[in-house]
Design a protein around this motif. Structure first.
Motif, PDB file in Angstrom:
ATOM      1  N   SER A   1     -26.654 -35.158  11.120  1.00  0.00           N
ATOM      2  CA  SER A   1     -26.207 -35.409  12.485  1.00  0.00           C
ATOM      3  C   SER A   1     -24.686 -35.488  12.568  1.00  0.00           C
ATOM      4  CB  SER A   1     -26.832 -36.689  13.025  1.00  0.00           C
ATOM      5  OG  SER A   1     -26.399 -37.803  12.288  1.00  0.00           O
ATOM      6  N   PHE A   2     -24.010 -35.808  11.478  1.00  0.00           N
ATOM      7  CA  PHE A   2     -22.561 -35.912  11.458  1.00  0.00           C
ATOM      8  C   PHE A   2     -21.902 -34.571  11.764  1.00  0.00           C
ATOM      9  CE2 PHE A   2     -18.544 -35.647   9.067  1.00  0.00           C
ATOM     10  CZ  PHE A   2     -17.838 -36.616   9.764  1.00  0.00           C
ATOM     11  N   HIS A   3     -22.416 -33.506  11.210  1.00  0.00           N
ATOM     12  CA  HIS A   3     -21.842 -32.179  11.442  1.00  0.00           C
ATOM     13  C   HIS A   3     -22.868 -31.354  12.213  1.00  0.00           C
ATOM     14  CE1 HIS A   3     -18.746 -29.244  10.781  1.00  0.00           C
ATOM     15  NE2 HIS A   3     -19.662 -28.367  10.508  1.00  0.00           N
ATOM     16  N   SER A   4     -22.941 -31.610  13.498  1.00  0.00           N
ATOM     17  CA  SER A   4     -23.953 -31.011  14.354  1.00  0.00           C
ATOM     18  C   SER A   4     -23.857 -29.485  14.344  1.00  0.00           C
ATOM     19  CB  SER A   4     -23.772 -31.529  15.779  1.00  0.00           C
ATOM     20  OG  SER A   4     -24.759 -31.016  16.619  1.00  0.00           O
ATOM     21  N   VAL A   5     -24.962 -28.862  14.007  1.00  0.00           N
ATOM     22  CA  VAL A   5     -25.016 -27.405  13.926  1.00  0.00           C
ATOM     23  C   VAL A   5     -26.184 -26.917  14.770  1.00  0.00           C
ATOM     24  CG1 VAL A   5     -25.351 -25.441  12.382  1.00  0.00           C
ATOM     25  CG2 VAL A   5     -24.030 -27.407  11.615  1.00  0.00           C
ATOM     26  N   TYR A   6     -25.949 -25.949  15.606  1.00  0.00           N
ATOM     27  CA  TYR A   6     -27.005 -25.325  16.385  1.00  0.00           C
ATOM     28  C   TYR A   6     -27.368 -24.014  15.708  1.00  0.00           C
ATOM     29  CZ  TYR A   6     -25.714 -28.526  20.181  1.00  0.00           C
ATOM     30  OH  TYR A   6     -25.448 -29.620  20.946  1.00  0.00           O
ATOM     31  N   ALA A   7     -28.538 -23.518  16.002  1.00  0.00           N
ATOM     32  CA  ALA A   7     -28.982 -22.269  15.379  1.00  0.00           C
ATOM     33  C   ALA A   7     -28.318 -21.077  16.057  1.00  0.00           C
ATOM     34  CB  ALA A   7     -30.498 -22.144  15.472  1.00  0.00           C
ATOM     35  N   GLY A   8     -27.627 -20.303  15.274  1.00  0.00           N
ATOM     36  CA  GLY A   8     -27.047 -19.052  15.728  1.00  0.00           C
ATOM     37  C   GLY A   8     -27.280 -18.021  14.636  1.00  0.00           C
ATOM     38  N   ASN A   9     -27.202 -16.766  14.970  1.00  0.00           N
ATOM     39  CA  ASN A   9     -27.448 -15.700  14.008  1.00  0.00           C
ATOM     40  C   ASN A   9     -26.131 -15.005  13.680  1.00  0.00           C
ATOM     41  OD1 ASN A   9     -28.091 -13.272  12.710  1.00  0.00           O
ATOM     42  ND2 ASN A   9     -30.075 -13.163  13.722  1.00  0.00           N
ATOM     43  N   PRO A  10     -25.629 -15.180  12.441  1.00  0.00           N
ATOM     44  CA  PRO A  10     -24.341 -14.573  12.095  1.00  0.00           C
ATOM     45  C   PRO A  10     -24.361 -13.044  12.169  1.00  0.00           C
ATOM     46  CG  PRO A  10     -25.406 -15.442  10.136  1.00  0.00           C
ATOM     47  CD  PRO A  10     -26.214 -15.893  11.321  1.00  0.00           C
ATOM     48  N   PHE A  11     -25.526 -12.438  11.955  1.00  0.00           N
ATOM     49  CA  PHE A  11     -25.613 -10.978  12.036  1.00  0.00           C
ATOM     50  C   PHE A  11     -25.422 -10.507  13.471  1.00  0.00           C
ATOM     51  CE2 PHE A  11     -28.117 -12.168   8.289  1.00  0.00           C
ATOM     52  CZ  PHE A  11     -27.407 -11.467   7.330  1.00  0.00           C
ATOM     53  N   ASN A  12     -25.914 -11.291  14.426  1.00  0.00           N
ATOM     54  CA  ASN A  12     -25.731 -10.949  15.838  1.00  0.00           C
ATOM     55  C   ASN A  12     -24.342 -11.340  16.342  1.00  0.00           C
ATOM     56  OD1 ASN A  12     -28.361 -10.045  15.912  1.00  0.00           O
ATOM     57  ND2 ASN A  12     -29.167 -11.906  16.835  1.00  0.00           N
ATOM     58  N   GLY A  13     -23.639 -12.207  15.608  1.00  0.00           N
ATOM     59  CA  GLY A  13     -22.345 -12.697  16.047  1.00  0.00           C
ATOM     60  C   GLY A  13     -21.185 -11.767  15.772  1.00  0.00           C
ATOM     61  N   LYS A  14     -21.368 -10.825  14.864  1.00  0.00           N
ATOM     62  CA  LYS A  14     -20.257  -9.941  14.501  1.00  0.00           C
ATOM     63  C   LYS A  14     -19.792  -9.070  15.679  1.00  0.00           C
ATOM     64  CE  LYS A  14     -18.566  -6.599  11.226  1.00  0.00           C
ATOM     65  NZ  LYS A  14     -18.784  -5.715  10.128  1.00  0.00           N
ATOM     66  N   ALA A  15     -20.717  -8.462  16.399  1.00  0.00           N
ATOM     67  CA  ALA A  15     -20.341  -7.563  17.502  1.00  0.00           C
ATOM     68  C   ALA A  15     -19.603  -8.298  18.621  1.00  0.00           C
ATOM     69  CB  ALA A  15     -21.570  -6.834  18.051  1.00  0.00           C
ATOM     70  N   PRO A  16     -20.099  -9.447  19.114  1.00  0.00           N
ATOM     71  CA  PRO A  16     -19.315 -10.127  20.145  1.00  0.00           C
ATOM     72  C   PRO A  16     -17.997 -10.686  19.607  1.00  0.00           C
ATOM     73  CG  PRO A  16     -21.336 -11.358  19.687  1.00  0.00           C
ATOM     74  CD  PRO A  16     -21.417 -10.063  18.945  1.00  0.00           C
ATOM     75  N   TYR A  17     -17.967 -11.083  18.322  1.00  0.00           N
ATOM     76  CA  TYR A  17     -16.699 -11.520  17.722  1.00  0.00           C
ATOM     77  C   TYR A  17     -15.692 -10.373  17.796  1.00  0.00           C
ATOM     78  CZ  TYR A  17     -13.142 -12.801  14.343  1.00  0.00           C
ATOM     79  OH  TYR A  17     -11.927 -13.065  13.743  1.00  0.00           O
ATOM     80  N   GLU A  18     -16.119  -9.181  17.411  1.00  0.00           N
ATOM     81  CA  GLU A  18     -15.220  -8.019  17.445  1.00  0.00           C
ATOM     82  C   GLU A  18     -14.767  -7.715  18.869  1.00  0.00           C
ATOM     83  OE1 GLU A  18     -17.536  -5.067  15.372  1.00  0.00           O
ATOM     84  OE2 GLU A  18     -16.798  -5.742  13.410  1.00  0.00           O
ATOM     85  N   ARG A  19     -15.649  -7.904  19.837  1.00  0.00           N
ATOM     86  CA  ARG A  19     -15.332  -7.585  21.229  1.00  0.00           C
ATOM     87  C   ARG A  19     -14.391  -8.626  21.854  1.00  0.00           C
ATOM     88  NH1 ARG A  19     -20.256  -6.497  22.874  1.00  0.00           N
ATOM     89  NH2 ARG A  19     -20.802  -8.600  23.471  1.00  0.00           N
ATOM     90  N   PHE A  20     -14.633  -9.904  21.600  1.00  0.00           N
ATOM     91  CA  PHE A  20     -13.894 -10.956  22.300  1.00  0.00           C
ATOM     92  C   PHE A  20     -12.830 -11.669  21.455  1.00  0.00           C
ATOM     93  CE2 PHE A  20     -17.996 -10.780  24.551  1.00  0.00           C
ATOM     94  CZ  PHE A  20     -17.549 -10.578  25.847  1.00  0.00           C
ATOM     95  N   CYS A  21     -12.971 -11.688  20.146  1.00  0.00           N
ATOM     96  CA  CYS A  21     -12.146 -12.573  19.310  1.00  0.00           C
ATOM     97  C   CYS A  21     -11.189 -11.850  18.358  1.00  0.00           C
ATOM     98  CB  CYS A  21     -13.050 -13.483  18.466  1.00  0.00           C
ATOM     99  SG  CYS A  21     -14.389 -14.274  19.386  1.00  0.00           S
ATOM    100  N   MET A  22     -11.584 -10.672  17.914  1.00  0.00           N
ATOM    101  CA  MET A  22     -10.880  -9.983  16.836  1.00  0.00           C
ATOM    102  C   MET A  22      -9.414  -9.670  17.156  1.00  0.00           C
ATOM    103  SD  MET A  22     -12.152  -6.761  14.560  1.00  0.00           S
ATOM    104  CE  MET A  22     -11.829  -5.475  15.747  1.00  0.00           C
ATOM    105  N   ALA A  23      -9.106  -9.379  18.400  1.00  0.00           N
ATOM    106  CA  ALA A  23      -7.724  -9.019  18.743  1.00  0.00           C
ATOM    107  C   ALA A  23      -6.737 -10.117  18.346  1.00  0.00           C
ATOM    108  CB  ALA A  23      -7.613  -8.726  20.237  1.00  0.00           C
ATOM    109  N   CYS A  24      -7.135 -11.367  18.473  1.00  0.00           N
ATOM    110  CA  CYS A  24      -6.244 -12.482  18.122  1.00  0.00           C
ATOM    111  C   CYS A  24      -6.560 -13.092  16.758  1.00  0.00           C
ATOM    112  CB  CYS A  24      -6.327 -13.583  19.178  1.00  0.00           C
ATOM    113  SG  CYS A  24      -5.725 -13.056  20.799  1.00  0.00           S
ATOM    114  N   HIS A  25      -7.832 -13.127  16.397  1.00  0.00           N
ATOM    115  CA  HIS A  25      -8.235 -13.820  15.171  1.00  0.00           C
ATOM    116  C   HIS A  25      -8.391 -12.897  13.962  1.00  0.00           C
ATOM    117  CE1 HIS A  25      -8.762 -17.785  16.926  1.00  0.00           C
ATOM    118  NE2 HIS A  25      -9.292 -17.202  17.983  1.00  0.00           N
TER     119      HIS A  25
END
Length: 104
Positions: free
Chosen positions: A18-42
């Motif tokens: 509970s200290f490091h609250s983690v929700y379920a997400g799929n890293p394989f599905n996260g790459k495409a939106p990361y590239e679309r929204f985040c990659m330009a700066c990060h």
């Protein structure tokens, strides 16, 4: 005595998870939106070279933040980062966060 030990171990496990609250997400599905929204700066692999932008490849921000904290920053923005409320669905944000945790 065994009952107390089991309760103690279960309490420690519950506290740590509970200290490091983690929700379920799929890293394989996260790459495409990361590239679309985040990659330009990060950066492609989270290795930002911009001043004031976290370097995810070194675990900056990602290690010390819970998923709800990161979700809030992505939705509302922080510092030089704009908010993406209404542009990225919550499920996609969770996938992005999961993907970020694979970059370091």
């Amino acid at each position: 005595m065994r009952g107390i030990t089991r309760v103690g171990v279960a309490s420690v496990i519950l506290l740590l998870t509970s200290f490091h609250s983690v929700y379920a997400g799929n890293p394989f599905n996260g790459k495409a939106p990361y590239e679309r929204f985040c990659m330009a700066c990060h950066g492609e692999r989270g290795e930002s070279k911009l001043i004031g932008v976290p370097n995810f490849s070194r675990g900056e921000v990602v290690i010390s933040s819970t998923d709800p904290m990161l979700m809030s920053v992505i939705k509302n923005g922080k510092g030089v980062m704009p908010g993406f409320q209404g542009q990225i669905k919550d499920a996609e944000i969770l996938d992005i966060i999961s993907y970020l945790r694979t970059l370091f």
